[in-house]
Scaffold this active site. Structure first.
Site, mmCIF file in Angstrom:
data_model
loop_
_atom_site.group_PDB
_atom_site.id
_atom_site.type_symbol
_atom_site.label_atom_id
_atom_site.label_comp_id
_atom_site.label_asym_id
_atom_site.label_seq_id
_atom_site.Cartn_x
_atom_site.Cartn_y
_atom_site.Cartn_z
ATOM 1 C CG ASP A 91 -2.077 0.951 1.114
ATOM 2 O OD1 ASP A 91 -2.274 1.528 0.025
ATOM 3 O OD2 ASP A 91 -2.788 1.142 2.117
ATOM 4 C CG ASN B 232 -7.418 -2.203 -6.023
ATOM 5 O OD1 ASN B 232 -6.454 -2.929 -5.811
ATOM 6 N ND2 ASN B 232 -7.768 -1.247 -5.172
HETATM 7 C C1 FPP Z 1 -1.876 0.196 -3.285
HETATM 8 O O1 FPP Z 1 -1.391 1.524 -3.315
HETATM 9 C C2 FPP Z 1 -1.315 -0.558 -4.380
HETATM 10 C C3 FPP Z 1 -2.052 -1.103 -5.401
HETATM 11 C C4 FPP Z 1 -3.517 -0.943 -5.483
HETATM 12 C C5 FPP Z 1 -1.422 -1.809 -6.511
HETATM 13 C C6 FPP Z 1 -0.203 -2.594 -6.182
HETATM 14 C C7 FPP Z 1 0.515 -2.802 -7.443
HETATM 15 C C8 FPP Z 1 1.842 -2.822 -7.611
HETATM 16 C C9 FPP Z 1 2.810 -2.766 -6.510
HETATM 17 C C10 FPP Z 1 2.452 -2.884 -8.994
HETATM 18 C C11 FPP Z 1 2.015 -4.048 -9.830
HETATM 19 C C12 FPP Z 1 2.214 -5.356 -9.176
HETATM 20 C C13 FPP Z 1 2.871 -6.409 -9.720
HETATM 21 C C14 FPP Z 1 2.858 -7.710 -9.004
HETATM 22 C C15 FPP Z 1 3.603 -6.333 -10.986
HETATM 23 P P1 FPP Z 1 -2.451 2.709 -3.491
HETATM 24 O O2 FPP Z 1 -2.529 3.020 -4.936
HETATM 25 O O3 FPP Z 1 -3.733 2.358 -2.830
HETATM 26 O O4 FPP Z 1 -1.715 3.842 -2.702
HETATM 27 P P2 FPP Z 1 -2.410 5.020 -1.878
HETATM 28 O O5 FPP Z 1 -3.129 4.371 -0.733
HETATM 29 O O6 FPP Z 1 -1.230 5.813 -1.432
HETATM 30 O O7 FPP Z 1 -3.308 5.769 -2.809
#
Ligand code: FPP
Length: 250
Positions: free
Chosen positions: A20, A68
């Site tokens: 996250d 998501n």
């Molecule tokens: C949460 O951060 C993260 C995600 C919803 C996506 C996770 C994806 C990756 C790390 C990259 C792709 C993965 C692979 C396995 C290639 P957020 O966007 O909710 O962050 P925030 O809470 O700060 O808005």
């Protein structure tokens, strides 16, 4: 069935991570959110490599939740593209290091191109006996439990299973994680202290480590720190500290 705890645990067999903070990492730098996801892929590589080098047999990463899908369409599209790119570029490394790729989640909802590359990568790596790297994609714990319950109900209706034969082990064998040990350690980055529908059934006795570090900044040293915190915990599985071998309270 949970095993009885004893002295502080050695390294976990199964580490699961709620990655996250990508969006906030980008916002802090005045960048679009997708740049945070791009840097998040680097952290995925660093943590996978560290887990493999340490001999941790199971690593599960929550890459995209069922919820998501509600994000802005361009962000969803970028995440799917990053995933495709990751899977496309990672196969030689997975093969070289004997890593098996698995996926948990509602797979039919993923775009065809992602399903195809997932299926190719899973087939190519299914004989690998090193670490199992599992990606949570279009994953939600309640959805997984409902799908398992539905499958069992269908079997009961067809007369192939008796309701009283449904035990915890039988139920677990219908989950996406069938055959995998439950996570010993769940790490969540970015300072949020919640479970967010991740491995609800499987985490019944997991230890949680929450860190303020944003996922793109999470690397080997942060991973080692979380493991170190885990090894200081005393797992009790509902027993008294004495029964579970914990040192007496001071
Ligand atoms: C949460 O951060 C993260 C995600 C919803 C996506 C996770 C994806 C990756 C790390 C990259 C792709 C993965 C692979 C396995 C290639 P957020 O966007 O909710 O962050 P925030 O809470 O700060 O808005």
């Amino acid at each position: 069935m949970a095993s009885t705890g004893s002295a502080p645990p050695a390294l976990p067999r199964h580490v699961a991570v709620i990655m996250d903070g990508n969006g906030r990492w980008a916002a802090l730098r005045g960048l679009p959110r997708v740049e945070g996801h791009r840097m998040g892929v680097r952290a995925v590589r660093a943590v996978s490599e560290c887990a493999r080098e340490l001999g941790i047999p199971y690593l599960t990463l929550y890459a995209f939740s069922l919820e998501n899908w509600g994000r802005p369409e361009p962000e969803v599209r970028t995440l799917m593209a990053l995933l495709q790119e990751f899977l496309g570029s990672e196969l030689p490394d997975l093969l070289r290091h004997g890593i098996r790729l698995r996926v948990i989640g509602e797979i039919p909802s993923l775009p065809l191109a992602v399903r195809q590359i997932l299926s190719r990568t899973m087939s190519a790596t299914e004989g690998n006996a090193g670490m199992t790297l599992t990606l949570g994609l279009s994953y939600a714990g309640r959805n997984e439990i409902v799908r398992a319950a539905r499958a069992l109900a269908a079997d009961a209706a067809a007369g192939t299973i008796r309701p009283e034969a449904v035990t915890e082990d039988v139920f677990a064998s219908r989950l996406d994680t069938a055959g995998m040990p439950d996570p010993d350690l769940v790490i969540r980055t970015s300072g949020e202290i919640r479970v967010s529908n991740f491995l609800l059934w499987q985490s019944a006795y997991a230890e949680y480590v929450f860190t303020d570090v944003l996922w793109p900044d999470f690397g080997k040293s942060e991973f080692l720190q979380a493991l170190e915190e885990y090894t200081r915990r005393h797992r009790r599985y509902g027993l008294t500290g004495e029964q579970a071998g914990a040192p007496p309270a001071k």
